[in-house]
Design an enzyme around this catalytic site. Structure first.
Site, mmCIF file in Angstrom:
data_model
loop_
_atom_site.group_PDB
_atom_site.id
_atom_site.type_symbol
_atom_site.label_atom_id
_atom_site.label_comp_id
_atom_site.label_asym_id
_atom_site.label_seq_id
_atom_site.Cartn_x
_atom_site.Cartn_y
_atom_site.Cartn_z
ATOM 1 N N HIS A 282 39.283 23.417 42.828
ATOM 2 C CA HIS A 282 38.594 24.537 42.266
ATOM 3 C C HIS A 282 38.364 24.205 40.771
ATOM 4 O O HIS A 282 39.593 23.885 40.147
ATOM 5 C CB HIS A 282 39.091 25.809 42.219
ATOM 6 C CG HIS A 282 38.917 26.551 43.748
ATOM 7 N ND1 HIS A 282 39.461 28.040 44.007
ATOM 8 C CD2 HIS A 282 38.606 26.103 44.763
ATOM 9 C CE1 HIS A 282 39.257 28.332 44.998
ATOM 10 N NE2 HIS A 282 38.681 27.116 45.846
ATOM 11 N N TYR B 16 39.007 37.539 40.336
ATOM 12 C CA TYR B 16 39.934 38.572 39.715
ATOM 13 C C TYR B 16 39.420 39.452 39.204
ATOM 14 O O TYR B 16 38.469 39.556 38.234
ATOM 15 C CB TYR B 16 40.833 37.791 38.574
ATOM 16 C CG TYR B 16 41.731 36.706 39.185
ATOM 17 C CD1 TYR B 16 43.143 37.188 39.431
ATOM 18 C CD2 TYR B 16 41.397 35.452 39.128
ATOM 19 C CE1 TYR B 16 43.866 36.117 39.719
ATOM 20 C CE2 TYR B 16 42.037 34.313 39.696
ATOM 21 C CZ TYR B 16 43.392 34.777 39.880
ATOM 22 O OH TYR B 16 44.283 33.893 40.213
ATOM 23 N N PRO C 3 52.141 37.777 40.423
ATOM 24 C CA PRO C 3 51.677 36.616 41.008
ATOM 25 C C PRO C 3 50.165 36.372 40.428
ATOM 26 O O PRO C 3 49.210 35.535 40.794
ATOM 27 C CB PRO C 3 51.226 37.157 42.535
ATOM 28 C CG PRO C 3 51.385 38.929 42.301
ATOM 29 C CD PRO C 3 52.237 38.805 41.233
ATOM 30 N N LYS D 207 51.717 31.544 39.076
ATOM 31 C CA LYS D 207 52.534 30.468 38.258
ATOM 32 C C LYS D 207 53.917 30.414 38.878
ATOM 33 O O LYS D 207 54.621 29.490 38.680
ATOM 34 C CB LYS D 207 52.550 31.228 36.818
ATOM 35 C CG LYS D 207 51.597 31.006 36.166
ATOM 36 C CD LYS D 207 50.915 29.739 35.919
ATOM 37 C CE LYS D 207 49.688 29.834 35.248
ATOM 38 N NZ LYS D 207 48.892 28.577 35.104
ATOM 39 N N TYR E 217 45.485 28.877 32.960
ATOM 40 C CA TYR E 217 45.346 28.816 34.165
ATOM 41 C C TYR E 217 45.451 27.493 34.958
ATOM 42 O O TYR E 217 46.372 27.534 36.070
ATOM 43 C CB TYR E 217 43.833 29.541 34.799
ATOM 44 C CG TYR E 217 43.669 30.030 36.099
ATOM 45 C CD1 TYR E 217 43.971 31.192 36.312
ATOM 46 C CD2 TYR E 217 43.371 29.060 36.882
ATOM 47 C CE1 TYR E 217 43.800 31.650 37.603
ATOM 48 C CE2 TYR E 217 43.238 29.555 38.288
ATOM 49 C CZ TYR E 217 43.368 30.863 38.504
ATOM 50 O OH TYR E 217 43.361 31.400 40.137
#
Length: 391
Positions: free
Chosen positions: A72, A201, A293, A297, A385
């Site tokens: 991704h 998200y 979550p 990480k 991220y």
């Protein structure tokens, strides 16, 4: 029995550590209180940072990861159904994340263990650490009713929040920092294609939702729920309805529904224990820290812990230098706290808190709107991220 490194726990980070040490000719023994089938079958997240992918390549264990992992280069935020795309690769010089289930990572590590001389003791019960404050620490355990002991140079505790390792550090030495979040995540796995090629998200007035995946045909979805919710109250139809509502009419209208084959509720908390070294005992992974979550990480932090520690141990045995092991705790904690900060921040801008009022909601909306229009803000999000580089 004697070994150089005794490792408690056969999860993700500890098995990576065992493989790195074996690769460098350092003897290690892994103690695991469960059997392989249990450890390998636990359902966990599956977003791998670039550092984790690089480590798997360095171990020669990335064949399936390269073939089956979903790379991704971006991710999506959603505010009441409107998508905000974050071009992670473009903002970070080509760095990406890879979706590859943690069960698959464990399978790769276990399958190669015997041929590479990685020693694992399964079903090790009543593990105890003795003489950790001396230069001759020892592990004791029982297996099939028989008592065993292992003399070590060092012990690495990767046995989670309830293991013996962290409890071995004296109360006056150990400092603990914690934030418990007033909600949980209700998640399902279903054999249906993902609604989007990249994760979403979602921040909705009814709460957070996450659209994720494990493969092109298997989806992993989550919704924020009350901390005391019961799984029995959430039939599949109710879950799909709530998920689609929070993803918004466009994305929600494209969700493929199907029967779930796994459903669970996970509490959220941030936790850090300091220091991560006491004499000849080192902490790594969940024994030292937990993150919510949001941002994925957990496993990646465990991998970075053991990579830092492995480099230090290689230096200790190869160059007779204690500089790396002496600096392990400070170096690992620097990275840990940055990940804890990011996970806390990401959770704060995507979830609904019980005491939120109209002002708090508008602040969230302003934050996400700022990210939408600010390349520097997007770059900061993207850098965190995909994972900060090892320093």
């Amino acid at each position: 029995m004697r070994t150089q490194i005794g490792i408690i726990g056969a999860g993700r980070g500890r098995m990576v550590l065992a493989h790195i040490l074996a690769q460098q000719g350092i003897d290690a023994v892994v103690l695991e209180r469960r059997d392989r089938e249990y450890v390998e079958g636990r359902v966990r997240a599956g977003v791998l940072e670039q550092v984790t992918v690089d480590v798997m390549h360095s171990l020669g264990l990335a064949e399936r990861l390269d073939a089956e992992g979903l790379v991704h280069g971006g991710t999506n935020l959603s505010l009441d159904g409107e998508l905000i795309h974050i071009d992670m690769a473009g903002l970070t010089g080509g760095r990406t994340v890879t979706v590859y289930g943690q069960q698959e990572v464990m399978s790769d590590l276990f399958s190669a263990a015997d041929a590479r001389g990685v020693k694992i003791v399964w079903n090790a019960e009543d593990v105890a650490i003795e003489d950790a404050a001396t230069d001759k620490p020892m592990l004791r355990w029982r297996n099939d009713g028989e008592a065993h002991e292992l003399q070590c140079d060092f012990i690495v505790g990767c046995d989670g929040q309830h293991g013996v390792s962290r409890k071995t550090i004296p109360t006056g030495v150990l400092k603990e920092f914690e934030r418990v979040y007033p909600f949980g995540w209700l998640g399902i796995l279903a054999e249906v294609p993902p609604v989007e090629d990249e994760l979403i998200y979602a921040n909705h007035e009814r709460g957070f939702a996450l659209a994720s995946m494990r493969s092109p045909t298997r989806s992993r979805y989550y919704i924020q729920c009350e901390i005391d919710e019961r799984i029995e109250d959430w039939g599949d139809d109710r879950f799909w309805d709530e998920l689609c509502l929070r993803l918004g009419p466009d994305v929600g209208g494209r969700v493929t529904r199907g029967p779930s084959f796994e459903k669970s509720i996970a509490p959220l908390r941030s936790y850090v224990a300091e220091p991560m070294r006491w004499n000849r005992l080192f902490l790594a992974g969940d024994a030292a820290h937990i993150v919510p979550p949001t941002g994925a990480k957990g496993m990646n932090l465990a991998i970075s812990d053991v990579k830092i520690l492995a480099d230090a141990l290689v230096e200790y045995y190869g160059e007779k230098s204690a500089a790396g092991i002496d600096g392990y705790s400070a170096r690992a904690l620097s990275r840990v706290w940055k990940a804890v900060r990011f996970s806390w921040w990401f959770t704060s801008v995507t979830h609904r808190y019980p005491d939120m009022d109209g002002f708090d909601r508008r602040i969230q909306m302003a934050e996400l709107d700022y990210i939408r229009g600010s390349i520097p803000a997007q770059r900061t999000l993207a850098e965190n991220y995909v994972g900060l580089p090892l320093e």
